[in-house]
Design a protein around this motif. Structure first.
Motif, PDB file in Angstrom:
ATOM      1  N   SER A   7       0.826  -1.201   0.000  1.00  0.00           N
ATOM      2  CA  SER A   7       0.000   0.000   0.000  1.00  0.00           C
ATOM      3  C   SER A   7       0.861   1.251   0.000  1.00  0.00           C
ATOM      4  O   SER A   7       1.860   1.327   0.721  1.00  0.00           O
ATOM      5  CB  SER A   7      -0.916   0.030   1.224  1.00  0.00           C
ATOM      6  OG  SER A   7      -1.717   1.206   1.213  1.00  0.00           O
ATOM      7  N   LYS A   8       0.467   2.203  -0.813  1.00  0.00           N
ATOM      8  CA  LYS A   8       1.099   3.520  -0.794  1.00  0.00           C
ATOM      9  C   LYS A   8       0.290   4.502   0.049  1.00  0.00           C
ATOM     10  O   LYS A   8       0.756   5.594   0.362  1.00  0.00           O
ATOM     11  CB  LYS A   8       1.240   4.066  -2.215  1.00  0.00           C
ATOM     12  CG  LYS A   8       2.176   3.251  -3.109  1.00  0.00           C
ATOM     13  CD  LYS A   8       2.280   3.858  -4.492  1.00  0.00           C
ATOM     14  CE  LYS A   8       3.174   3.022  -5.403  1.00  0.00           C
ATOM     15  NZ  LYS A   8       4.566   2.961  -4.926  1.00  0.00           N
ATOM     16  N   LYS A   9      -0.923   4.086   0.415  1.00  0.00           N
ATOM     17  CA  LYS A   9      -1.820   4.971   1.168  1.00  0.00           C
ATOM     18  C   LYS A   9      -1.793   4.714   2.665  1.00  0.00           C
ATOM     19  O   LYS A   9      -2.034   5.623   3.467  1.00  0.00           O
ATOM     20  CB  LYS A   9      -3.247   4.803   0.660  1.00  0.00           C
ATOM     21  CG  LYS A   9      -3.505   5.383  -0.716  1.00  0.00           C
ATOM     22  CD  LYS A   9      -4.995   5.387  -1.023  1.00  0.00           C
ATOM     23  CE  LYS A   9      -5.295   6.156  -2.289  1.00  0.00           C
ATOM     24  NZ  LYS A   9      -6.750   6.291  -2.535  1.00  0.00           N
ATOM     25  N   PHE A  10      -1.544   3.472   3.051  1.00  0.00           N
ATOM     26  CA  PHE A  10      -1.631   3.096   4.463  1.00  0.00           C
ATOM     27  C   PHE A  10      -0.317   2.469   4.919  1.00  0.00           C
ATOM     28  O   PHE A  10       0.286   1.686   4.191  1.00  0.00           O
ATOM     29  CB  PHE A  10      -2.777   2.104   4.677  1.00  0.00           C
ATOM     30  CG  PHE A  10      -4.075   2.530   4.049  1.00  0.00           C
ATOM     31  CD1 PHE A  10      -4.790   3.608   4.565  1.00  0.00           C
ATOM     32  CD2 PHE A  10      -4.571   1.886   2.923  1.00  0.00           C
ATOM     33  CE1 PHE A  10      -5.982   4.018   3.977  1.00  0.00           C
ATOM     34  CE2 PHE A  10      -5.759   2.279   2.326  1.00  0.00           C
ATOM     35  CZ  PHE A  10      -6.461   3.354   2.860  1.00  0.00           C
ATOM     36  N   THR A  11       0.101   2.806   6.118  1.00  0.00           N
ATOM     37  CA  THR A  11       1.321   2.220   6.668  1.00  0.00           C
ATOM     38  C   THR A  11       1.029   1.022   7.549  1.00  0.00           C
ATOM     39  O   THR A  11       1.940   0.284   7.925  1.00  0.00           O
ATOM     40  CB  THR A  11       2.098   3.262   7.494  1.00  0.00           C
ATOM     41  OG1 THR A  11       1.259   3.754   8.554  1.00  0.00           O
ATOM     42  CG2 THR A  11       2.542   4.426   6.619  1.00  0.00           C
TER      43      THR A  11
ATOM     44  N   VAL B 214      -9.066  -2.414  -3.784  1.00  0.00           N
ATOM     45  CA  VAL B 214      -8.105  -3.496  -3.632  1.00  0.00           C
ATOM     46  C   VAL B 214      -7.823  -4.093  -5.010  1.00  0.00           C
ATOM     47  O   VAL B 214      -8.736  -4.472  -5.727  1.00  0.00           O
ATOM     48  CB  VAL B 214      -8.638  -4.596  -2.692  1.00  0.00           C
ATOM     49  CG1 VAL B 214      -7.629  -5.731  -2.562  1.00  0.00           C
ATOM     50  CG2 VAL B 214      -8.971  -4.014  -1.323  1.00  0.00           C
ATOM     51  N   LEU B 215      -6.549  -4.175  -5.367  1.00  0.00           N
ATOM     52  CA  LEU B 215      -6.139  -4.746  -6.649  1.00  0.00           C
ATOM     53  C   LEU B 215      -5.730  -6.196  -6.447  1.00  0.00           C
ATOM     54  O   LEU B 215      -4.878  -6.507  -5.600  1.00  0.00           O
ATOM     55  CB  LEU B 215      -4.970  -3.949  -7.225  1.00  0.00           C
ATOM     56  CG  LEU B 215      -4.497  -4.309  -8.634  1.00  0.00           C
ATOM     57  CD1 LEU B 215      -5.605  -4.039  -9.650  1.00  0.00           C
ATOM     58  CD2 LEU B 215      -3.242  -3.514  -8.992  1.00  0.00           C
TER      59      LEU B 215
ATOM     60  N   PRO C 261       1.826  -5.209 -10.352  1.00  0.00           N
ATOM     61  CA  PRO C 261       2.805  -4.201  -9.925  1.00  0.00           C
ATOM     62  C   PRO C 261       2.732  -2.904 -10.719  1.00  0.00           C
ATOM     63  O   PRO C 261       2.890  -1.816 -10.162  1.00  0.00           O
ATOM     64  CB  PRO C 261       4.152  -4.907 -10.129  1.00  0.00           C
ATOM     65  CG  PRO C 261       3.835  -6.353 -10.059  1.00  0.00           C
ATOM     66  CD  PRO C 261       2.486  -6.482 -10.695  1.00  0.00           C
ATOM     67  N   LYS C 262       2.484  -3.010 -12.011  1.00  0.00           N
ATOM     68  CA  LYS C 262       2.414  -1.811 -12.868  1.00  0.00           C
ATOM     69  C   LYS C 262       1.216  -0.942 -12.482  1.00  0.00           C
ATOM     70  O   LYS C 262       1.343   0.278 -12.325  1.00  0.00           O
ATOM     71  CB  LYS C 262       2.308  -2.227 -14.337  1.00  0.00           C
ATOM     72  CG  LYS C 262       2.253  -1.070 -15.329  1.00  0.00           C
ATOM     73  CD  LYS C 262       2.212  -1.593 -16.752  1.00  0.00           C
ATOM     74  CE  LYS C 262       2.281  -0.454 -17.777  1.00  0.00           C
ATOM     75  NZ  LYS C 262       1.117   0.440 -17.708  1.00  0.00           N
TER      76      LYS C 262
ATOM     77  N   ASP D 122      -1.388   3.790 -10.516  1.00  0.00           N
ATOM     78  CA  ASP D 122      -2.757   4.216 -10.215  1.00  0.00           C
ATOM     79  C   ASP D 122      -2.862   4.663  -8.756  1.00  0.00           C
ATOM     80  O   ASP D 122      -2.902   3.849  -7.844  1.00  0.00           O
ATOM     81  CB  ASP D 122      -3.728   3.054 -10.473  1.00  0.00           C
ATOM     82  CG  ASP D 122      -5.186   3.475 -10.349  1.00  0.00           C
ATOM     83  OD1 ASP D 122      -5.460   4.567  -9.805  1.00  0.00           O
ATOM     84  OD2 ASP D 122      -6.062   2.700 -10.785  1.00  0.00           O
ATOM     85  N   PRO D 123      -2.910   5.965  -8.515  1.00  0.00           N
ATOM     86  CA  PRO D 123      -2.938   6.476  -7.138  1.00  0.00           C
ATOM     87  C   PRO D 123      -4.236   6.182  -6.400  1.00  0.00           C
ATOM     88  O   PRO D 123      -4.316   6.386  -5.184  1.00  0.00           O
ATOM     89  CB  PRO D 123      -2.739   7.985  -7.320  1.00  0.00           C
ATOM     90  CG  PRO D 123      -3.252   8.262  -8.698  1.00  0.00           C
ATOM     91  CD  PRO D 123      -2.910   7.051  -9.507  1.00  0.00           C
ATOM     92  N   SER D 124      -5.259   5.707  -7.107  1.00  0.00           N
ATOM     93  CA  SER D 124      -6.533   5.414  -6.444  1.00  0.00           C
ATOM     94  C   SER D 124      -6.512   4.086  -5.690  1.00  0.00           C
ATOM     95  O   SER D 124      -7.381   3.826  -4.860  1.00  0.00           O
ATOM     96  CB  SER D 124      -7.670   5.388  -7.474  1.00  0.00           C
ATOM     97  OG  SER D 124      -7.588   4.242  -8.310  1.00  0.00           O
ATOM     98  N   ILE D 125      -5.530   3.243  -5.952  1.00  0.00           N
ATOM     99  CA  ILE D 125      -5.482   1.906  -5.349  1.00  0.00           C
ATOM    100  C   ILE D 125      -5.033   1.995  -3.897  1.00  0.00           C
ATOM    101  O   ILE D 125      -4.000   2.583  -3.571  1.00  0.00           O
ATOM    102  CB  ILE D 125      -4.548   0.990  -6.155  1.00  0.00           C
ATOM    103  CG1 ILE D 125      -5.146   0.738  -7.541  1.00  0.00           C
ATOM    104  CG2 ILE D 125      -4.312  -0.333  -5.424  1.00  0.00           C
ATOM    105  CD1 ILE D 125      -4.217   0.052  -8.498  1.00  0.00           C
ATOM    106  N   GLY D 126      -5.832   1.373  -3.029  1.00  0.00           N
ATOM    107  CA  GLY D 126      -5.492   1.369  -1.607  1.00  0.00           C
ATOM    108  C   GLY D 126      -4.597   0.208  -1.223  1.00  0.00           C
ATOM    109  O   GLY D 126      -3.623   0.381  -0.489  1.00  0.00           O
TER     110      GLY D 126
END
Length: 283
Positions: free
Chosen positions: A128-132, A143-144, A199-200, A205-209
């Motif tokens: 995740s880039k949004k949550f640590t 979720v992807l 991975p791509k 895609d910044p919308s992916i949580g």
């Protein structure tokens, strides 16, 4: 020799790629027949680039010659072509899949294959880039996931263990979870893409949580391990990758390769190469 192979090896277009995953009959062939190091037998093996081809390359460079075999390694980026190529005898064996994946392929495609015992496990990992922290996942997050049924369910189980989904005993697809507040209390929405594309999409895609990614693609894409928020347990993991060959064709050379894949040298190579735990020995 190591080479790359196009996605549609036999002229059959690959409609979608599936994660390393597989079931046929588990077999450990005998390696008693004589192999001559002075005249090594060529074994054509198709595999995923990472880590499978790297492990095979290690064997080819360090163990194969003295064992009387010579590996011709073909790297294949998708998960349909290796079984197609094995069935049409372009390959002697492939190394990329697990019990559940092969079982699905045998059922749906009618392949007649046998396989050896597990060599390594690539734990599914949630990035995740949004949550640590996985506990921070907000309601309605995207979720992807993999789009193949076997690994998609496997990914959902990882999310269940992490606490964002619950009660998945009778669940076989992410599609059934949208609108099911009991199993999906955070009202997560799901996107599905080919496993090698996860991975791509995650990176762009910044919308992916959350993104659930297979271990081999983690290494291949050089993802930031600081963005890991959950990972599949390696303990008693049934998703080990193994060597597969055509039913009844466990030749002495294939038997010897199966033996070398389970050698102490290969186990040590895996441990020393993937110190981040993205690949672990299964023996």
């Amino acid at each position: 020799m190591r080479k790359k192979l196009a996605l549609a090896l036999t002229g059959v277009a690959t409609l979608f790629a599936l994660t390393a995953c597989g079931g046929g009959t588990a077999t450990t062939p005998s390696a008693e027949a004589t192999l001559d190091p002075a005249n090594p037998t060529i074994v054509k093996v198709g595999s995923s680039p990472i880590p499978h081809a790297q492990i095979l390359q290690y064997i080819d460079e360090n163990l194969a010659k003295d064992a009387g075999i010579d590996l011709e390694i073909t790297e294949i980026d998708d998960y349909q072509t290796p079984n197609i190529a094995l069935a049409d005898k372009t390959l002697d064996a492939n190394y990329f899949q697990t019990e559940a994946y092969l079982a699905d392929q045998v059922e749906t495609k009618g392949y007649k294959f046998e396989h050896g015992v597990g060599i390594h496990v690539e734990p599914l990992t949630v990035f995740s880039k949004k949550f640590t922290d996985i506990a921070e996942v907000s309601e309605g997050s995207i979720v992807l996931l993999n789009n193949d049924p076997v690994n998609q369910l496997r990914g959902l189980r990882v999310l269940e263990t992490a606490g964002v989904l619950t009660g998945l005993e009778d669940t076989d697809s992410a599609l059934t979870l949208e609108g099911d507040d009991a199993k999906n209390p955070k009202k997560l929405t799901f996107k599905e893409v080919n496993s090698e594309q996860v991975p791509k999409f995650y990176a762009e895609d910044p919308s992916i949580g959350l993104s659930v990614i297979n271990g081999n693609y983690i290494a291949q894409a050089k993802l930031n391990l600081d963005e890991v928020v959950a990972q599949e347990s390696a303990i008693d993991n049934p998703n080990a990758n193994f060597l597969t060959w055509r039913e009844g064709e466990e030749t002495p050379a294939i038997a010897k390769l199966e033996e070398l894949l389970h050698s102490a040298e290969v186990s040590d190579y895996i441990k020393k190469t993937w110190t981040d735990g993205s690949v672990i020995p299964a023996f």
